[in-house]
Design an enzyme around this catalytic site. Structure first.
Site, PDB file in Angstrom:
ATOM      1  N   GLN A  99       1.000  -1.066  -0.096  1.00 47.15           N
ATOM      2  CA  GLN A  99      -0.017  -0.001  -0.043  1.00 47.15           C
ATOM      3  C   GLN A  99       0.790   1.390   0.069  1.00 47.15           C
ATOM      4  OE1 GLN A  99      -2.338   1.633   3.524  1.00 47.15           O
ATOM      5  NE2 GLN A  99      -4.134   1.480   2.219  1.00 47.15           N
ATOM      6  N   TYR A 180      -5.459  10.459   4.143  1.00 41.30           N
ATOM      7  CA  TYR A 180      -4.295  10.965   3.540  1.00 41.30           C
ATOM      8  C   TYR A 180      -4.351  11.601   2.195  1.00 41.30           C
ATOM      9  CZ  TYR A 180      -2.976   8.111   7.385  1.00 41.30           C
ATOM     10  OH  TYR A 180      -3.014   7.869   8.976  1.00 41.30           O
ATOM     11  N   ARG A 227      -7.718   1.908  -2.955  1.00 42.68           N
ATOM     12  CA  ARG A 227      -8.412   1.992  -1.812  1.00 42.68           C
ATOM     13  C   ARG A 227      -9.226   3.291  -1.287  1.00 42.68           C
ATOM     14  NH1 ARG A 227      -7.835   0.298   4.673  1.00 42.68           N
ATOM     15  NH2 ARG A 227      -9.283  -1.348   4.462  1.00 42.68           N
ATOM     16  N   GLY A 314      -9.099  -6.632   8.940  1.00 43.31           N
ATOM     17  CA  GLY A 314      -8.049  -5.898   9.871  1.00 43.31           C
ATOM     18  C   GLY A 314      -7.742  -6.801  10.919  1.00 43.31           C
TER      19      GLY A 314
HETATM   20  C1  LIG Z   1      -3.881  -1.005  13.766  1.00 37.37           C
HETATM   21  C2  LIG Z   1      -4.558  -0.388  12.564  1.00 37.37           C
HETATM   22  C3  LIG Z   1      -3.598   0.400  11.732  1.00 37.37           C
HETATM   23  C4  LIG Z   1      -4.327   0.510  10.247  1.00 37.37           C
HETATM   24  N1  LIG Z   1      -3.554   0.953   9.238  1.00 37.37           N
HETATM   25  C5  LIG Z   1      -4.229   1.306   8.022  1.00 37.37           C
HETATM   26  C6  LIG Z   1      -3.255   1.508   6.933  1.00 37.37           C
HETATM   27  O1  LIG Z   1      -1.947   1.564   7.113  1.00 37.37           O
HETATM   28  N2  LIG Z   1      -3.742   1.860   5.846  1.00 37.37           N
HETATM   29  C7  LIG Z   1      -5.359   1.544   5.653  1.00 37.37           C
HETATM   30  O2  LIG Z   1      -5.709   1.802   4.620  1.00 37.37           O
HETATM   31  N3  LIG Z   1      -5.931   1.254   6.806  1.00 37.37           N
HETATM   32  C8  LIG Z   1      -5.377   1.146   7.810  1.00 37.37           C
HETATM   33  N4  LIG Z   1      -6.177   0.773   8.934  1.00 37.37           N
HETATM   34  C9  LIG Z   1      -7.727   0.379   8.645  1.00 37.37           C
HETATM   35  C10 LIG Z   1      -7.883  -1.240   8.397  1.00 37.37           C
HETATM   36  O3  LIG Z   1      -7.323  -1.384   7.041  1.00 37.37           O
HETATM   37  C11 LIG Z   1      -9.260  -1.507   8.372  1.00 37.37           C
HETATM   38  O4  LIG Z   1      -9.981  -0.813   7.221  1.00 37.37           O
HETATM   39  C12 LIG Z   1     -10.250  -1.246   9.827  1.00 37.37           C
HETATM   40  O5  LIG Z   1      -9.086  -1.831  10.619  1.00 37.37           O
HETATM   41  C13 LIG Z   1     -11.491  -1.880   9.713  1.00 37.37           C
HETATM   42  O6  LIG Z   1     -11.443  -3.156   9.500  1.00 37.37           O
HETATM   43  P1  LIG Z   1     -11.434  -4.309  10.745  1.00 37.37           P
HETATM   44  O7  LIG Z   1     -12.854  -4.015  11.415  1.00 37.37           O
HETATM   45  O8  LIG Z   1     -11.639  -5.458  10.172  1.00 37.37           O
HETATM   46  O9  LIG Z   1     -10.168  -4.112  11.599  1.00 37.37           O
HETATM   47  C14 LIG Z   1      -5.682   0.384  10.127  1.00 37.37           C
HETATM   48  C15 LIG Z   1      -6.507  -0.199  11.257  1.00 37.37           C
HETATM   49  C16 LIG Z   1      -5.749  -0.628  12.302  1.00 37.37           C
HETATM   50  C17 LIG Z   1      -6.531  -1.287  13.466  1.00 37.37           C
END
Ligand SMILES: Cc1cc2nc3c(=O)[nH]c(=O)nc-3n(C[C@H](O)[C@H](O)[C@H](O)COP(=O)(O)O)c2cc1C
Length: 360
Positions: A99, A180, A227, A314
């Site tokens: 990414q 971002y 994304r 995630g």
């Molecule tokens: C610790 C953490 C770091 C994340 N870092 C990013 C990232 O670097 N890029 C991004 O697009 N989303 C990031 N997200 C969002 C996740 O990709 C995801 O969309 C979000 O956690 C919801 O999914 P989940 O409920 O299955 O965790 C992050 C989420 C968490 C919890």
């Protein structure tokens, strides 16, 4: 209709299931923003995902130097670190996209080379606070990018994508989500430009289309994903009409033949919160990934109803390196230790028990 464990080919990439690992920032690269053995181990442990999308990786060598443990892909050492990660994932049988991101207004001058002012489409600060060496501080006011600076940013994405190719990644995900830089251009709450990068939806999406075109010099379009998070308010983001605007953006992306479109939309939303995924699904005919709080049952339902082709998970993947196997066996899941998120060292991330360990 698709089921969680049905295979899918996107472009020329065969995926064994619909279970994608969502991109998640960690702060475990070594100083110099170089992913090391811990990163390789972490991703290889999760190689049974249909597709891994790496943590957000910086394309701007001058950005966020005060956070040296967030990885970049802008020099030979960082590229070598990612080569180790990609090779280790491939040896474990997995597939991994990187990414690529630019922080835009969410970077803080104290993190930027020479204390520079962050840049953004418009001189509008993000709402909230950012973590700095002195603790939480309000986001800084960015300066609006000059027209002649935008090609350098586009070229930065292309250069990082060329390094990603050489490092052995399977493809690129452009980070156009979560507040971002690319997202700052896309949404009208953060983009009030009056030139060819602001105003109409087509103008706001111009930088994204230029980035895709520039990356195409190094990658086929069917290895490039995007994304988006049309409604995520994180970092003070907003848009006046996300369903209509993002359906139009999806329509602009549709003819390109991308690997996929990846939409973050909270599954459980307060009443009145706009829903965009359905309109995007209609406008974009290629593979669609949905993410945002999905549990197994939600994912199965969304796939069965044809709302998405793949679901990204995630936090479930942080805690369960072998998530697909656990679901196949209907076993319980580990829960994530949130106190280890964004921390350094070896605790958390790579020490969650796999079924193999538990079952002997
Ligand atoms: C610790 C953490 C770091 C994340 N870092 C990013 C990232 O670097 N890029 C991004 O697009 N989303 C990031 N997200 C969002 C996740 O990709 C995801 O969309 C979000 O956690 C919801 O999914 P989940 O409920 O299955 O965790 C992050 C989420 C968490 C919890």
């Amino acid at each position: 209709m698709a089921a969680l464990f049905s295979p899918l080919t996107i472009g020329d990439l065969a995926l064994p299931s619909r279970i994608v690992m969502a991109p998640m920032t960690r702060h475990r690269a070594s100083y110099g923003k170089i992913p090391g053995e811990l990163s390789a181990l972490y991703y290889a442990q999760r190689a049974s995902a249909a597709l891994i999308i790496s943590e957000s990786t910086e394309i701007d060598p001058f950005s966020a130097i005060d956070v040296p443990t967030r990885p970049g892909l802008t020099n030979d050492d960082q590229e070598a670190g990612w080569r180790l990660v990609a090779n280790t994932v491939h040896k474990a049988g997995g597939r991994i996209f990187v990414q690529l991101s630019h922080m835009g207004r969410t970077a803080h001058p104290s993190q930027l080379c020479g204390g520079r002012q962050p840049v953004a489409p418009s001189a509008l600060a993000a709402a909230g606070t950012v973590y700095t060496a002195k603790g939480a501080e309000p986001y800084a006011s960015p300066r609006a990018l000059e027209l002649d600076e935008i090609p350098t940013i586009v070229a930065g994405f292309a250069a990082a994508s060329a390094r990603a190719k050489s490092a052995g990644f399977d493809g690129i995900e452009i980070h156009g989500a979560n507040g971002y830089l690319v997202d700052q251009f896309l949404r009208d709450g953060s983009n009030i430009r009056t030139d060819s990068y602001g105003g109409s939806v087509k103008n706001r999406a111009r930088i994204l289309l230029e980035i895709i075109e520039a990356i195409e010099a190094h990658w086929p379009l069917n290895r490039i994903g995007v994304r988006l998070s049309p409604t995520n308010p994180y970092q003070g983001m907003s848009d006046s009409d996300p369903a209509s605007h993002f359906a139009q953006i999806a329509g602009l992306l549709d003819p390109l033949g991308l690997a996929y479109l990846h939409v973050v939309e909270p599954l459980v939303q307060p009443e009145g919160y706009p829903v965009t995924a359905a309109a995007i699904r209609l406008a974009f005919t290629g593979p669609l990934i949905l993410a945002g709080g999905f549990k197994r049952a939600h994912a199965e339902q969304a796939l069965a109803k044809g709302r998405a082709d793949l679901i990204a998970f995630g936090q479930a993947f942080i805690a369960n390196p072998d998530l697909p196997m656990r679901w196949r066996q209907n076993t319980t899941l580990n829960s994530a230790d949130k106190s280890t998120y964004y921390t350094q060292g070896a605790k958390g991330y790579t020490d969650y028990p796999s079924l193999e360990l538990v079952q002997g």
